[in-house]
Structures are given as C-alpha cells and as structure tokens.
Design a protein around this motif. Structure first.
Motif, PDB file in Angstrom:
ATOM      1  N   GLN A 477      53.345  57.389  71.882  1.00 38.92           N
ATOM      2  CA  GLN A 477      52.693  58.699  71.965  1.00 38.92           C
ATOM      3  C   GLN A 477      52.508  59.122  73.424  1.00 38.92           C
ATOM      4  O   GLN A 477      52.695  60.288  73.776  1.00 38.92           O
ATOM      5  CB  GLN A 477      51.353  58.674  71.231  1.00 38.92           C
ATOM      6  N   LEU A 480      55.632  60.548  74.995  1.00 42.04           N
ATOM      7  CA  LEU A 480      56.066  61.877  74.554  1.00 42.04           C
ATOM      8  C   LEU A 480      55.851  62.934  75.635  1.00 42.04           C
ATOM      9  O   LEU A 480      56.576  63.919  75.716  1.00 42.04           O
ATOM     10  CB  LEU A 480      55.317  62.286  73.277  1.00 42.04           C
ATOM     11  N   HIS A 484      54.508  66.044  73.102  1.00 41.88           N
ATOM     12  CA  HIS A 484      53.378  65.760  72.219  1.00 41.88           C
ATOM     13  C   HIS A 484      52.921  67.071  71.562  1.00 41.88           C
ATOM     14  O   HIS A 484      52.854  68.118  72.216  1.00 41.88           O
ATOM     15  CB  HIS A 484      52.227  65.154  73.029  1.00 41.88           C
TER      16      HIS A 484
END
Length: 491
Positions: A477, A480, A484
């Motif tokens: 995450q 990203l 995101h």
C-alpha cells in the motif's frame, strides 16, 4: 481483513491521531518554531546556492573581461565550454540525488560545495579550451546535487503550503547571484591583481576561495533533519515531525529507506513529469539570461565601458529577486501553485516579443526587466509543486531530482541559444525563449485542468478502488504512492 492489514490500519490511525495533536498546537507557537527553523536552516542553504550559481555563471562576466580572447576561443568554442557543464550535470543529477538521500543533506551539500569551490579556483589557471572544458565538466558533477539537495532538505522541515516560500527564499539567490555577481565582478576587476592572477582569472580565484570557506562553515552549521538538530527541544522536534507526517498518506515514518518501487513512482508521477517539462522550458530562458545577459547588454550598449556594462546587468536581477519572493509568498497564502506557475509565462513572452520587434536600446533594456521579473520564480514554484504531489521521502527526493535534471536539459539547450553570428537581434535565442514561455504557460494550465478532472474521477470510484487494494499488505500500500485511492492531487 488479514492481520497485516489490521496492523497497518492501526498505524495509519496513529498517524491521524498525531495530525490531530499537531492541529491542537497553537498557531502562535508554530509560527515561533517556524521562524526558528527559518533562522537556522535557510541562511546556510541560501549561501551555498548563491555561490553555486555564481561559480556556474561567472563565466559570462569573465567573457567580458577577456576569457574568450586569452584562451583563443573562436566561433562556437565559448558555447562548447558552457555545454560541457550541463552534460555532466544531467548525467550525474539522479545519482547525486540518491547520494544526498543516502548520505543526508547535512554532509552531502557542504561536501559538494567544497568540490565546486576547488574547481572554481582551478579554473583561474586554465590556458586552453580543453582545460576549460575538463574543469567545467567537473563543476557539473559537483553542482548536480545542490539544487535538488537543498529543496529535498527543506521538504524535511516544512509543510506543503510553507515550502514554496522557503524555496523562494533560497532560490532568490539565483537572480541575486546575477546582481551580486555583477557587482562582485565589477569590484574584483578594479583590482590590479590577486596573487599571480589577473583580470578574469581573479573572478574564478576569489569567488572560488569564498565558496570553499562557506562550505567548511556549512559542515558545522547545516542540520540534516529535525531529529538531529541540537538547537531544538525534544518537544519542538516532535511538533515538526508530526506536522510533516500528517500530510503524508499511508505513511508511518517520515524518513524511509531507499526503495526501488517508490523511486519509480516518484519519477513516473504525472505531475513530476509535466512540472519537470515546464522547468526545462523555463530553464532555457533563465539560464539564457544568466549566461548571456552581459553579452546582450554589450550588444545593446556597445560604446559603454566594460565596468558600465557589468553594472547594467545588476538591476534586472534585483527585479527578478523581488518576484522570486512575491509569487511564492502568494503561493503560501493560497496554498496553491499550478496557476501561479502558469502566470509566469506572459511577461516573459512579452519581453522576448519586444526583443524581436525592435533594436531601440532603451526599449530592449526595459524588455530584460519583463523577462527577468517572473522567469526566475519557477525554480521555487516547480520544486514546491513536485514536492507537494509526491508522498514518501524517497519518492520526494527522486521527484525533485528528476525535475532539476529536466531543468538542466533546458540549461544545455540555453548554451546554444545566443550565437555570435546572430547579434544584435539574436532572433534564434529570443524566438526560442518566446516559444518556451508560451509552451510552459499552456502546459501549466492543461496540468491544472487534468488534476481537477482526475480528482473528480478518484472521488467517483473511491469505494471500488478501496476494494481493489483491500488485500494488499502495508508495504504494498505504501508503494502505491499516487496510485493509492485516497491520494488527491494538490494544485
């Protein structure tokens, strides 16, 4: 939801709590702390950048003082000496940026300054074109990391809205280096000698010695980040750290380790690439002014003495310095950058149109003020915009480096814009700069419209996008970055 995702959510929640704590600190206290950081950090990096720019562009003043004649440069030889600097600058930009991240700005910036100070002194002793080219190549290596390194260092201390003004404070040194450099050159050239050095040699020798002295002081005065600042209390360090962390999406640490996916995200970021293109076009103009303003003034006022010509280069830079502070101040107040970037093009465009349209000396000299008034402001504005639109420390470092690398591709082009046989109208250089100003204005406006449109698109598909990343772990995450689903562009 798996255990990794749960732990990650807890850490993100902790960051949000920290942001709430930061908001509870009184604005008066934050203002006092901000002034304290300004006092300890900005003057040092400003001096480093001032002499970085002087040591890069004093060759224009040296040209008026006989550099070209003594080295028997003919035709395009002078342009070649200028170009070789940008070849090494471009090649070493990204490696220098990574080295700055790895070493820390507190060591990297003084060491680089020491290096180009030594090279500047050595330039005073060149006898041939080949020797001048070799030293300019070395100068490019040492200077490659200075602009992105300083911008990256400041991004560790200030929030997004505050950064543009602080970048403006240190990048005021670019136009002021032209003013100060012109005055300094005037004073130095009045000396009969400096040791065994004479005329243009004194420019490189004296200015190089001053640079070396400043770099040695910077080893003791420049601080890497809030956590290592001896002049901050523990509470002040926590406040600064929390304020910066609160603006970084899905990030639990401010100074992350070098990470390949984040480096790639920083380089491929759409706003990094469009802003870097704008900065490249702008640098063709800015460095054309910096390298060739003495030559342009000489073409406008050929009957004036060398000292008078040097002094006439000073006022346009003073005006440029004023606007380098004015527009970033407006950006800080509005927390906006993109349309301010777009607003810098029209005055430069008008200035170069005047250059192309008339040979009247007074009118052409006035046009220099128009071009210099806003062209220099894109240094702080472009770096601030790149910094505001990346997330992690790693991505920020490489994004700023990419922006500056593109800018110096523009610098390489600038060395060939004002050619000897094109005087006194310089239709090629002035026409190219007019086209650059129109282009960066257009790109900036289109970039603003794209950011607004993409933010709306992200709002519309937010729920679906969150489902797509639900199974990703913490690091995935974080990697990203701008992909995101919670990320929004900041115009």
């Amino acid at each position: 939801m798996d255990r990794k995702s749960s732990e990650y959510d807890e850490k993100i929640e902790a960051v949000r709590d920290a942001a709430s704590d930061a908001a509870q600190v009184s604005e008066a206290r934050i203002s006092r702390l901000r002034r304290k950081v300004d006092f300890f950090i900005v003057p040092t990096v400003s001096l480093l950048y001032l002499f970085c720019f002087i040591d890069r562009t004093n060759i224009g003043n040296a040209r008026l003082a006989g550099f070209e004649k003594d080295l028997r440069l003919k035709g395009f030889d002078y342009n070649m000496v200028l170009s070789i600097f940008y070849i090494s600058y471009i090649l070493f930009e990204i490696p220098a940026t990574i080295a700055c991240k790895w070493m820390g700005p507190g060591w990297f910036l003084p060491a680089s300054t020491l290096g180009f100070g030594i090279v500047s002194v050595a330039t005073a002793f060149v006898k041939t074109r080949a020797q001048a080219c070799a030293l300019r190549f070395l100068l490019g290596i040492f200077e490659a990391g200075i602009m992105p390194g300083v911008a990256y260092d400041l991004s560790r201390w200030y929030c997004r809205a505050e950064l543009a003004f602080r970048l403006g404070l240190y990048m005021t040194m670019a136009p002021l280096s032209g003013a100060f450099g012109g005055l300094l050159a005037t004073g130095i050239l009045k000396l009969s000698s400096f040791g065994s050095l004479h005329r243009w040699q004194m420019l490189f020798g004296i200015e190089g010695v001053v640079t070396i002295g400043i770099s040695l002081i910077a080893f003791f005065t420049l601080t890497d980040r809030p956590q290592t600042a001896r002049w901050l209390t523990e509470e002040e360090k926590d406040i600064l750290l929390t304020r910066v962390k609160a603006e970084r999406l899905a990030t639990t640490t401010v100074l992350d380790k070098l990470d390949a996916p984040k480096l790639l995200r920083g380089i491929s970021n759409p706003i990094t690439l469009t802003t870097a293109t704008i900065f490249m076009l702008n640098n063709i103009t800015v460095l054309g002014i910096s390298f060739f303003l003495p030559t342009i003034v000489k073409a406008i006022y050929p009957d004036k003495t060398t000292i008078q010509q040097q002094l006439l280069t000073v006022p346009p830079y003073v005006v440029g310095g004023f606007f380098v502070l004015l527009l970033p101040s407006l950006s800080w107040y509005l927390d906006h950058r993109q349309l301010i970037i777009a607003s810098t093009g029209p005055t430069a465009l008008i200035g170069y149109a005047i250059f192309l349209g008339t040979l009247n000396p007074s009118v052409r000299y006035g046009a220099i003020f128009l071009t210099a008034s806003t062209a220099f402001t894109l240094g702080p504005m472009a770096n601030a915009q790149v910094s505001a639109n990346v997330n992690s420390d790693t991505a920020r470092s490489i994004a700023i480096g990419t922006n500056v690398m593109f800018g110096n591709i523009g610098g390489l082009v600038a060395t060939w814009t004002y050619l000897p046989w094109d005087a006194p109208r310089y239709a090629i250089g002035n026409g190219l700069n007019l086209a650059c100003a129109a282009s960066w204005t257009t790109i900036a406006i289109l970039g603003y419209l794209w950011m607004k449109r993409d933010n709306r698109r992200r709002d519309e598909r937010s729920a679906a996008a969150h489902e797509e990343i639900a199974g990703l772990g913490k690091k995935e995450q974080q990697d990203l970055e701008w992909r995101h689903p919670d990320w929004r562009w900041k115009p």
